[in-house]
Design an enzyme around this catalytic site. Sequence first.
Site, mmCIF file in Angstrom:
data_model
loop_
_atom_site.group_PDB
_atom_site.id
_atom_site.type_symbol
_atom_site.label_atom_id
_atom_site.label_comp_id
_atom_site.label_asym_id
_atom_site.label_seq_id
_atom_site.Cartn_x
_atom_site.Cartn_y
_atom_site.Cartn_z
ATOM 1 N N HIS A 272 0.779 -1.178 0.006
ATOM 2 C CA HIS A 272 0.017 -0.021 -0.003
ATOM 3 C C HIS A 272 0.760 1.430 0.048
ATOM 4 O O HIS A 272 0.463 2.414 0.225
ATOM 5 C CB HIS A 272 -0.918 -0.197 1.383
ATOM 6 C CG HIS A 272 0.037 -0.676 2.162
ATOM 7 N ND1 HIS A 272 0.071 -1.962 2.481
ATOM 8 C CD2 HIS A 272 0.765 -0.096 3.067
ATOM 9 C CE1 HIS A 272 1.126 -2.345 3.404
ATOM 10 N NE2 HIS A 272 1.471 -1.096 3.996
ATOM 11 N N CYS A 273 2.156 1.081 -0.164
ATOM 12 C CA CYS A 273 3.130 2.153 0.096
ATOM 13 C C CYS A 273 3.792 2.337 -1.187
ATOM 14 O O CYS A 273 3.586 3.517 -1.955
ATOM 15 C CB CYS A 273 4.015 2.059 1.105
ATOM 16 S SG CYS A 273 3.161 1.452 2.475
#
Length: 445
Positions: A272-273
């Site tokens: 998610h980064c």
Amino acid sequence: MTKELLEKKIGERSARIGVIGLGYVGLPLIVEFALKGFDCVGFEVDKAKVEDLNAGRSYIVDVSSEDVQKCIGSGKLSATTDFSLLGGCDVIVICVPTPLRKTKDPDMSYIISAGNEIKHYMRSGQMVILESTTYPGTTDEVLQPMFEEKGFAINKDFLLAFSPERVDPGNPQYQTHNIPKVVGGVSKDSTDVAALLYGQIVDQVHPVSSARVAEACKLWENTFRAINIGMANEMARLCNTLGIDTWEVVRAAATKPFGFMPFYPGPGIGGHCIPLDPHYLSWKARQHGFDSQFISLAEQINSGMPAYVVKLVSTALNDKKKAVNGSKVLILGVAYKKDIDDMRESPALSIIDLLRSRGAEVIYHDPFVPEVTFDHAYTIGAGEPLHNKDLTDELIADSDCVIICTEHSDVDYARVVELAGLIVDTRNALSEDVRNGGKAKIIRL
Ligand code: SAJ
């Protein structure tokens, strides 16, 4: 003044701490504060998470249920969906998602929603800290005006800072307490008090001069990774073209004791980064007429890796006079990185989608992931989940090609090499001995 009031409460650990968002960032953070004796309230919109936590169950791999039970049992931690309790908190930390829209623009809706909840119940004497990864300027351009609109003045009534999360899910060496914490306030008072707060739970705090510096620091860290992973992926394709063993080259380069940091090729980047954060930076830069070429080039290379892997599979099947269409492909490991259960942005999803859209029958084995679902962003299979298959001898032997997408530790790779006819290893999961120990033809990135 707010500074003195909060310094006293933090120093005597009577400050009541609220954390909004109890995911892989918020839960480890709030448990650390509760274990150190602070009264903590976790705020979640997901009732299931609230029920799990209040029942002493952790749903995050890096947080033990024993620690959650200890905090709940001691009365130092409770979870709630009732945001009115924000008014009773002295410190509020925002740990909500910062996804991208389909247009690759920042989706600030979670931060704004959290800010509005805080604003609604705000009272004088509180400190708000944003941890969600976001573009430089969010804290002072988006959150600060929200609170000032209510008539509150910075320093007099509230403090406001940014402190980037640096959680590395599944990393046994680095957990909350021993990862240095960068802290930047919209005012000196804010920086000082936020630094004092984090100093209660982490070994090293690194104060910086503003929230923007702290926001930019986080994006620099993750952009650094995305670009270097992109370089590793391009180098893999280059070495492949020259018939050179990529992994041997990286291993050799990594012997340089200075000025080099190894990154490795893979089937693409997940999580998610790393796939998302650099777009927050390039989006903000574009608002000021600056075009970051490195970020878009890295995105192009990294997002092109699933198609490259499928090309390797197609060529290898073709060499065996087989078409992708009608072939049975077994994917080993679908999580976005080894030994975790997280599927977010996993490149395996794109690889499965590309193969299925070309007529392959795809099955997977991943001991961490019982089910894989596809949303409508994918070509086919939306709403038709795939389920984890046990890694039986038949499953391996019946496959026309095995793709190692994620190199989970607890897979018997020697057995796979012994039984499979064709393997595409995208993670260099197969050691030289294992590779030489079986009959499978092995293609590596
Ligand atoms: N990857 C490669 N080659 C590499 C390294 C990673 O292909 O050499 C891939 C991984 O397989 C994965 C993706 O990139 O799909 C991201 O990997 P990651 O190791 O960056 O893991 P994340 O996203 O879970 O966590 C990262 C943190 N990781 C490390 O620093 C090792 C850190 O950058 C941040 O704390 C975190 O993102 C975050 O939350 O920002």
